[in-house]
Scaffold this motif. Sequence first.
Motif, short mmCIF file in Angstrom:
data_model
loop_
_atom_site.label_atom_id
_atom_site.label_comp_id
_atom_site.label_asym_id
_atom_site.label_seq_id
_atom_site.Cartn_x
_atom_site.Cartn_y
_atom_site.Cartn_z
N LYS A 34 0.71 -1.30 0.03
CA LYS A 34 0.21 0.05 -0.08
C LYS A 34 0.93 1.26 0.05
O LYS A 34 0.62 2.24 -0.92
CB LYS A 34 -1.08 0.11 1.25
CG LYS A 34 -2.05 -0.87 1.04
CD LYS A 34 -2.90 -0.97 2.29
CE LYS A 34 -4.03 -1.87 2.23
NZ LYS A 34 -4.71 -1.87 3.65
N LEU A 35 2.03 1.19 0.69
CA LEU A 35 3.14 2.33 0.95
C LEU A 35 3.63 2.56 -0.56
O LEU A 35 3.65 3.88 -0.96
CB LEU A 35 3.92 2.11 2.07
CG LEU A 35 4.86 3.34 2.05
CD1 LEU A 35 4.45 4.45 2.70
CD2 LEU A 35 6.04 2.61 2.90
N LEU A 36 3.99 1.50 -1.26
CA LEU A 36 4.83 1.57 -2.46
C LEU A 36 3.79 2.01 -3.55
O LEU A 36 4.21 2.82 -4.34
CB LEU A 36 5.25 0.27 -2.77
CG LEU A 36 6.50 -0.15 -1.99
CD1 LEU A 36 6.82 -1.60 -2.15
CD2 LEU A 36 7.72 0.71 -2.43
N ALA A 37 2.51 1.58 -3.39
CA ALA A 37 1.43 2.00 -4.58
C ALA A 37 1.02 3.48 -4.16
O ALA A 37 0.93 4.42 -5.18
CB ALA A 37 0.19 1.02 -4.29
N ASP A 38 0.96 4.06 -3.06
CA ASP A 38 0.77 5.26 -2.71
C ASP A 38 2.09 6.26 -3.20
O ASP A 38 1.70 7.32 -3.82
CB ASP A 38 0.61 5.35 -1.09
CG ASP A 38 0.26 6.88 -0.79
OD1 ASP A 38 -0.96 7.62 -1.21
OD2 ASP A 38 1.11 7.36 -0.01
N PHE A 39 3.16 5.81 -3.00
CA PHE A 39 4.26 6.71 -3.39
C PHE A 39 4.44 6.66 -4.83
O PHE A 39 4.76 7.84 -5.46
CB PHE A 39 5.73 5.86 -2.84
CG PHE A 39 7.00 6.63 -3.32
CD1 PHE A 39 7.44 7.60 -2.88
CD2 PHE A 39 7.65 5.94 -4.56
CE1 PHE A 39 8.56 8.27 -3.34
CE2 PHE A 39 8.49 6.65 -4.84
CZ PHE A 39 9.26 7.73 -4.35
N LEU A 40 4.02 5.50 -5.67
CA LEU A 40 4.25 5.65 -6.98
C LEU A 40 3.06 6.46 -7.62
O LEU A 40 3.31 7.23 -8.58
CB LEU A 40 4.21 4.11 -7.64
CG LEU A 40 5.42 3.18 -7.42
CD1 LEU A 40 5.27 1.80 -7.50
CD2 LEU A 40 6.60 4.19 -7.95
N ARG A 41 2.04 6.39 -6.88
CA ARG A 41 0.75 7.17 -7.39
C ARG A 41 0.98 8.59 -7.28
O ARG A 41 0.91 9.41 -8.30
CB ARG A 41 -0.43 6.80 -6.50
CG ARG A 41 -1.86 7.28 -7.34
CD ARG A 41 -3.00 6.72 -6.52
NE ARG A 41 -2.98 6.25 -5.16
CZ ARG A 41 -2.77 5.06 -4.80
NH1 ARG A 41 -2.82 3.99 -5.84
NH2 ARG A 41 -2.49 4.59 -3.51
N LYS A 42 1.67 9.00 -6.15
CA LYS A 42 1.84 10.54 -5.97
C LYS A 42 3.15 10.90 -6.85
O LYS A 42 3.11 12.12 -7.36
CB LYS A 42 2.17 10.71 -4.52
CG LYS A 42 1.09 10.56 -3.34
CD LYS A 42 1.55 10.74 -2.14
CE LYS A 42 0.34 10.70 -1.13
NZ LYS A 42 0.67 10.75 0.23
#
Length: 162
Positions: A137-145
């Motif tokens: 979830k953290l990685l997905a959030d970072f990549l989305r941002k």
Amino acid sequence: MSNVTSGDRRVRRHLTAEIKSSLRDLRNQLSMLNRQVGIQLDLKDIDMDCLDLISRHGPLSPSTLARRAGLHPATVTGILDRLERAGWIARERDPADRRAVTVRALPDRGKEVYRLFSGMNSAMDSICADYDEEQLKLLADFLRKSTDAGLTATRDLSASGA
């Protein structure tokens, strides 16, 4: 933030710089992978970019594709002509408005692209398997941002005419 030491700030700056450098390395690596896939499929880089947008977000109008790709509509017309001639896309009239055209990717040809990216997809599955759900979830959030930041920077640069 008064209890943050200069050593902590230095470590944070170093890690941030390492992330930025890794993202640049990833961009270069993915660019090279895309170029190799394009060579295999006899597609130009920009044609592959537009085909990906159509596949992921289509059907699209040519003007929507131009906006999403950041290209002039006349440039998109040439790209769509090449993709249609090669059997990658179909142009269709909108039944509600016969003057409007939408573009959709042809699924059979998409299988060729998927096959060529299967090695990378498998590698990504293996990498993701090493992370727990919260980390993913953290990685997905970072990549989305990061993607959103790139979009904003692109729009700002385009608007400034620089």
